[in-house]
Design a protein around this motif. Structure first.
Motif, short mmCIF file in Angstrom:
data_model
loop_
_atom_site.label_atom_id
_atom_site.label_comp_id
_atom_site.label_asym_id
_atom_site.label_seq_id
_atom_site.Cartn_x
_atom_site.Cartn_y
_atom_site.Cartn_z
N LYS A 237 0.86 -1.18 0.00
CA LYS A 237 0.00 0.00 0.00
C LYS A 237 0.90 1.24 0.00
CE LYS A 237 -3.79 -2.38 0.09
NZ LYS A 237 -3.23 -3.75 0.10
N CYS A 263 5.63 -0.65 1.50
CA CYS A 263 4.87 0.57 1.82
C CYS A 263 5.84 1.74 1.63
CB CYS A 263 4.32 0.51 3.24
SG CYS A 263 2.99 -0.69 3.46
N CYS A 286 10.42 -0.36 2.83
CA CYS A 286 9.72 0.87 3.29
C CYS A 286 10.74 1.99 3.17
CB CYS A 286 9.22 0.70 4.72
SG CYS A 286 7.84 -0.45 4.88
#
Length: 464
Positions: A237, A263, A286
């Protein structure tokens, strides 16, 4: 009139001293009274009662009588008496809960009853700005319960003041009601979480997760605390940026495999104190995450957990961490320094490999094993010291680092850097395990280990 009040002690949240939500109080775990001349209230509660009548001076209080409790054996009792013939000095009674933040967002549930028909009483629920001043009480709702327990539910959404103290009030008995007696039990306070990132909220309340159990499109503190696994709800996401509200997911004991992998927009997250394990690839790639602080409950960090987190500049390890898996921080190019906690005994394979911004590492004197390529490709490293505790070392853990200084603690019985040679030598077989640009190979060395000088790009000559 002089009012009596009390301020029992309790441990409050570190967040501005407000109690954590959800908050429950069933009045169990206390030795309740069987008469009303002494106060017993839960930790953190306050009371106000100005009566001088000894038999009522102790109310409100935790009372012990399983016959009248909603559950268990304890409940909270209010009791005020009036008489034309005797001076019972009836006064209003207040039971005041610990301070809570953002009161207008609160939802309160509790059970209440009168003891008998002759004690029919109306009581009030409200908010106070000062738990020692009855004049600050602002009523939100009032109830007149019957002689069996009824559950009451209150929203404080209409409250616009700045008080932080939810309170129960029993008015003083008078000629219209000679005795007022109310029993209250099983209090529950909750609120909806205010998410900073609407994308995170949307994922949390999506019907596919099943976390929003009442289907109101909101996630309460209780609903968050009931979650035991994140699954892969947040994997890939890219649009989520902030998830500090994760701290309220106190039912989690681990951040699961790939929970937040890829992410790439995530910049802030707070891991709940219930978590003990950061699983494999939990935060892999990330790349915008600048820092991570682990609660002092975390014991294990899995393989690839923060692999490729190029924006990571700061890591705080608690001394509870005992295991850090292979490749856990490989490619975290923004890291400049690392202090490995003293609770760690093994530095795993390639765990900090390719952290090119790393200029300083501190290896504690508890580490016994350093596996191959642990710091390989950390081109910013210029020096390293191996503590006396190290007993095993794989193929050059510092390959491709361009080190200029290597030392081994003189107390190490397995490895040495004899005669200031700027190398790591295995003492028992005189094998040079790791060298650098300034290594002087001692005459006593009989073999050179695998990858001992791998990646020493500044090396111009070797004399054997």
């Amino acid at each position: 009139m002089l009012l009596a009040f009390g301020t029992p002690w309790m441990a409050l949240s570190q967040n501005n001293n407000y109690v954590d939500l959800p908050y429950t109080e069933g009045f169990e775990g206390y030795t309740g009274v069987t008469s009303g001349n002494s106060h017993i209230l839960p930790d953190g509660w306050n009371y106000i009662n100005g009566t001088t009548y000894n038999a009522r001076i102790g109310y409100p209080t935790i009372f012990e009588d399983s016959t009248y409790a909603h559950g268990g054996k304890n409940f909270m009792m209010f009791f005020s008496t009036y008489s034309n013939n005797y001076n019972y000095d009836p006064q209003p009674q207040y039971a005041i809960m610990p301070p809570m933040d953002n009161v207008s967002s609160l939802k309160l549930s509790f059970y209440a009853r009168n003891e008998a028909p002759s004690y029919t009483s109306t009581f009030y629920v409200g908010v106070m700005t000062d738990p020692t001043n009855a004049n600050t009480f602002q009523a939100i709702a009032n109830y007149t319960p019957g002689t069996s327990y009824t559950q009451y539910n209150i929203s404080f959404s209409s409250y616009t003041g700045n008080g932080h103290y939810v309170a129960f009030k029993l008015p003083a008995a008078d000629a219209s009601a000679n005795d007022r007696k109310v029993l209250i039990d099983d209090i529950f306070v909750d609120a909806n979480i205010s998410f900073a990132d609407n994308n995170v909220k949307a994922l949390c309340v999506a019907t596919t997760t099943g976390w929003d159990t009442n289907g109101d499109g909101e996630l309460s503190y209780a609903e968050a605390a009931a979650v035991t696994s994140l699954g892969t709800v947040f994997k890939n996401k890219h649009t989520i940026t902030s998830f500090n509200e994760l701290q309220y997911f106190t039912g989690l004991t681990s951040i699961g495999d790939q929970a937040f992998s890829y992410c790439t927009g995530l910049t802030s997250i707070t891991i709940p104190s219930s978590v003990t394990t950061i699983s494999n690839s939990a935060f892999e790639y990330c790349s915008a995450l600048p820092s991570i602080t682990f609660p002092n409950t975390v014991t294990s960090i899995g393989e690839h957990a923060f692999y490729g987190c190029t924006g990571l500049t700061s890591i705080t390890f608690p001394n509870t961490v005992t295991s850090i898996g292979y490749y856990a921080f490989q490619g975290c190019t923004g890291l400049t320094s690392i202090t490995i906690p003293s609770s760690v005994t093994t530095i795993s394979y390639a765990v900090f490999a390719d952290c090119t911004g790393l200029t300083s590492i501190t290896i504690p004197n508890t580490v016994t094993n350093i596996y191959s390529y642990a710091f390989s490709g950390c081109t910013g490293l210029t020096s390293v010291n191996i503590p006396a505790s190290v007993r095993f070392m794989g193929d050059n853990p510092f390959s491709e680092c361009n080190l200029s200084s290597i030392t081994v603690d003189s107390g190490n019985t397995v490895f040495d850097s004899r005669n200031g040679c700027n190398a790591i030598i295995k003492t028992s077989n005189n094998t040079l395990v790791a060298g650098c640009v300034n290594t002087i190979i001692p005459a006593s060395v009989t073999s050179i280990g695998n990858a001992a000088f791998e990646g020493c790009s500044a090396l111009t000559s070797v004399v054997i």
